[in-house]
Design an enzyme around this catalytic site. Structure first.
Site, PDB file in Angstrom:
ATOM      1  N   ASP A  33       3.008  12.387  25.575  1.00  9.51           N
ATOM      2  CA  ASP A  33       2.810  13.079  24.305  1.00  9.51           C
ATOM      3  C   ASP A  33       2.931  14.575  24.552  1.00  9.51           C
ATOM      4  O   ASP A  33       2.523  15.071  25.614  1.00  9.51           O
ATOM      5  CB  ASP A  33       1.440  12.761  23.703  1.00  9.51           C
ATOM      6  CG  ASP A  33       1.282  13.371  22.318  1.00  9.51           C
ATOM      7  OD1 ASP A  33       1.705  12.736  21.340  1.00  9.51           O
ATOM      8  OD2 ASP A  33       0.746  14.502  22.211  1.00  9.51           O
ATOM      9  N   GLU A  35       2.531  18.650  22.792  1.00 13.16           N
ATOM     10  CA  GLU A  35       2.140  19.572  21.729  1.00 13.16           C
ATOM     11  C   GLU A  35       3.137  20.726  21.764  1.00 13.16           C
ATOM     12  O   GLU A  35       3.563  21.150  22.848  1.00 13.16           O
ATOM     13  CB  GLU A  35       0.717  20.084  21.916  1.00 13.16           C
ATOM     14  CG  GLU A  35      -0.346  18.992  21.902  1.00 13.16           C
ATOM     15  CD  GLU A  35      -0.311  18.115  20.672  1.00 13.16           C
ATOM     16  OE1 GLU A  35       0.074  18.632  19.591  1.00 13.16           O
ATOM     17  OE2 GLU A  35      -0.664  16.927  20.762  1.00 13.16           O
ATOM     18  N   HIS A 175      -4.635  15.525  18.566  1.00  7.81           N
ATOM     19  CA  HIS A 175      -3.572  16.529  18.686  1.00  7.81           C
ATOM     20  C   HIS A 175      -3.670  17.316  19.989  1.00  7.81           C
ATOM     21  O   HIS A 175      -3.204  18.458  20.062  1.00  7.81           O
ATOM     22  CB  HIS A 175      -3.547  17.474  17.490  1.00  7.81           C
ATOM     23  CG  HIS A 175      -3.061  16.825  16.225  1.00  7.81           C
ATOM     24  ND1 HIS A 175      -1.756  16.441  16.046  1.00  7.81           N
ATOM     25  CD2 HIS A 175      -3.712  16.467  15.099  1.00  7.81           C
ATOM     26  CE1 HIS A 175      -1.629  15.894  14.857  1.00  7.81           C
ATOM     27  NE2 HIS A 175      -2.803  15.894  14.264  1.00  7.81           N
ATOM     28  N   ASP A 180      -3.919  12.057  23.092  1.00  8.53           N
ATOM     29  CA  ASP A 180      -2.985  11.278  22.278  1.00  8.53           C
ATOM     30  C   ASP A 180      -2.221  10.274  23.126  1.00  8.53           C
ATOM     31  O   ASP A 180      -1.925   9.157  22.677  1.00  8.53           O
ATOM     32  CB  ASP A 180      -2.017  12.210  21.556  1.00  8.53           C
ATOM     33  CG  ASP A 180      -2.688  12.950  20.395  1.00  8.53           C
ATOM     34  OD1 ASP A 180      -3.922  12.827  20.273  1.00  8.53           O
ATOM     35  OD2 ASP A 180      -1.981  13.626  19.630  1.00  8.53           O
TER      36      ASP A 180
END
Length: 571
Positions: A33, A35, A175, A180
């Site tokens: 994942d 960001e 987030h 995540d």
């Protein structure tokens, strides 16, 4: 940076002796994942964090996590969403160092991500930017897989947060990349357990899985017989002629036939097909006409198996009134009252968030009654808090109040920068104090306002035009022509090969639907129909043939803010 963490196995394989392919229990997955500072790597967005979990057979083999210095300012909007601030990443490695470390960690495994095109797309983009060969990763997208497995009774949608709740994930997505990724591991195993009961035991079966087609569905293939191989709308109906589902396609017959084969993967559609007894087709001249007819028919019939566009009449607008002391209010209808309107909003809650953002910026009155030109009464608590100019007790003169209203009207109709800058400043200050929940409230309000302002400005640009005629040459060489009046599709046609183009357009206009203008930003059709027309008009190779009126949008309008900031809903 990475570490092995032991957990008891949670994936019990159910293999048969004749099973071929790589058993899922033997496959090593790297669940990743990211960001980022925005939604598009190609558009300049950067990675701010990478989190990954390596698993096999239910056992966690290792974890990888690093913040990444984007070498640019993190927008306040994103900082509020992720909790990652500029000060947190200043000493972190840049992507040139972080990416090779991740690729080494994931080497030889199958990549897994929730909405994989986003995460894998970013990783590939920066790999190519570094002239680094991209490994031949196989990829599993848990979002795509969930849409094939999860029903509406299981979860309201296939967002990571919803699936994490459904499968009882031990980590709540928040987030942040590693959290995540951990939640996605639980979702992956939850999906695999469900699929195991349907005979899916290998990676190959997982990647090609589609809902099983029953014998009942296959026996109904004859319902597609006689349907046209042309653009149009199709309506599935039950024994009582009640419309179950409405769809559209460039080739109606081929699309309808797919509902009776393995290419249709939605479980709800299998249920719908079992109830269907007939299929009606409505031929259309162009694919755009078919899309518009589909929207209108869905609004008319409200079929139970269509999830979108069911209640276009249930909308809300933000209204700036025309009176001695104007105010903002939420209304259901647009009237011919010379007021200014923002919207439509699909829900009242989104309209309320937008209204709050405007009230934070412009201290106009929030009381709901009409005030005389020279009112005389006591001020409310908002005035005492400095959030209202308080015309009710004479604290502000009419000219000063009118100047603020003019600024507000300009913000609604042309330039939203004042609201954007003020709310962004408040978000940045709250994020710096780690008051992320409060900042998140401001973020949601700002997003609602910017999206609504951009939508209103785009809709108004077309709905004010009495007529727009445009054409485009299709791949087969033919020219399609559409006549739009006040934001509504009035006629569609295809110029015959060798035909007189000018004569055809004149004839099409003459036979087009008569459309009367609506009030304010409200189009003479639904907002969704007008947005479909706008997307077509803004697509490549469109040629404007005739324009009655001015089709323009403000240069400094809200659309500019949409492209500069990530105001789309979180994935």
């Amino acid at each position: 940076m990475s570490q092995a963490v032991q957990h008891p196995s949670r994936w019990e394989s159910q293999r048969s002796f004749d099973e071929l392919g790589r058993p899922l229990r033997d496959v090593t997955f790297t669940v990743v994942d990211l960001e980022t500072t925005g939604a598009s790597a190609a558009g300049g967005s950067m990675i701010t964090e990478i989190g990954a979990v390596k698993v096999r057979g239910g056992e966690v083999l290792g974890e990888f996590q690093t913040l990444v210095n984007p070498e640019t300012q993190i927008p306040a909007f994103i900082a509020v969403l992720t909790g990652i601030t500029n000060s947190m990443v200043v000493d972190s490695p840049p992507i040139e160092s972080a990416l090779p470390s991740f690729l080494e960690f994931a080497a030889g495994t199958v990549l897994v991500a929730h909405n994989a095109p986003f995460d894998v797309g970013f990783l590939r983009h920066f790999s190519e930017a570094q002239s680094r060969p991209w490994p031949a990763f196989e990829v599993v997208d848990t979002a795509k897989l969930a849409r094939r497995v999860i029903t509406r009774d299981d979860a309201p949608n296939c967002k990571l947060s919803s699936l994490a709740r459904l499968f009882g994930a031990t980590t709540t997505p928040n987030h942040r990349a590693l959290s995540d990724a951990r939640a996605t591991v639980d979702v992956l195993y939850g999906l695999m357990e469900r699929l195991g009961t349907q005979g899916v035991h290998t990676l190959e079966e997982l990647q090609t899985y589609s809902s099983r087609v029953s014998a009942t569905q296959r026996r109904k293939r004859h319902l597609a017989d006689g349907l046209p191989h042309s653009p149009g709308v199709y309506l599935f109906k039950d024994d009582s002629a009640r419309v179950l589902y409405i769809g559209t396609s460039r080739d109606v017959r081929t699309r309808v036939r797919s509902y009776f084969t393995a290419s249709e993967t939605r479980s709800r559609m299998g249920e719908m097909v079992r109830l269907a007894s007939t299929v009606q087709a409505i031929e259309c001249a162009t694919p755009l006409e078919a899309e518009v007819r589909e929207l209108r028919l869905i609004a008319e019939h409200k079929p139970s198996y269509n999830r979108r566009s069911r209640f276009p009449e249930k909308v809300t607008f933000v209204k700036l009134t025309r009176e001695a002391w104007p105010r903002l209010s939420l209304v259901k209808k647009v009237l011919d009252d010379d007021a200014d309107y923002l919207g439509p909003f699909g829900s009242r809650s989104m309209a309320e968030k937008c209204l709050a953002a405007l009230h934070e910026t412009f201290p106009i009155r929030q009381c709901t009654d009409r005030l005389a030109l020279s009112p005389s009464r006591s001020a409310c608590v908002l005035a005492e808090l400095g959030r209202c100019l308080s015309p009710c007790d004479g604290s502000v003169d009419h000219d000063s109040y009118a100047a603020v209203v003019r600024q507000l009207r300009d913000t609604l109709l042309r330039q939203p920068d004042q609201v954007v800058e003020l709310v962004n400043q408040r978000m940045a200050a709250l994020a710096a104090d780690e008051r992320f929940e409060e900042a998140g409230v401001h973020r949601d309000r700002l997003a609602s306002f910017v999206r609504a302002a951009a939508r209103t400005q785009r809709l108004t640009s077309l709905t004010r035009c009495p007529e727009v005629v445009a054409g485009r040459r299709e791949e087969d060489g033919r020219w399609v022509v559409h006549v739009m009046r006040y934001g509504r599709l009035a006629a569609a046609g295809v110029i015959p090969p060798g035909g007189d183009a000018l004569a055809f357009v004149a004839s099409l206009k003459e036979s087009a639907e008569t459309v009367l203008p609506s009030h304010g930003p409200l189009p003479a059709a639904t907002a969704e129909e007008t947005e479909r027309l706008l997307r077509w008009l803004e697509s490549p190779t469109i040629r404007l043939i005739e324009v009655d009126g001015e089709w323009t949008c403000p240069v400094d309008g809200a659309a500019r803010q949409l492209t500069r900031n990530d105001y789309e809903p979180s994935r």
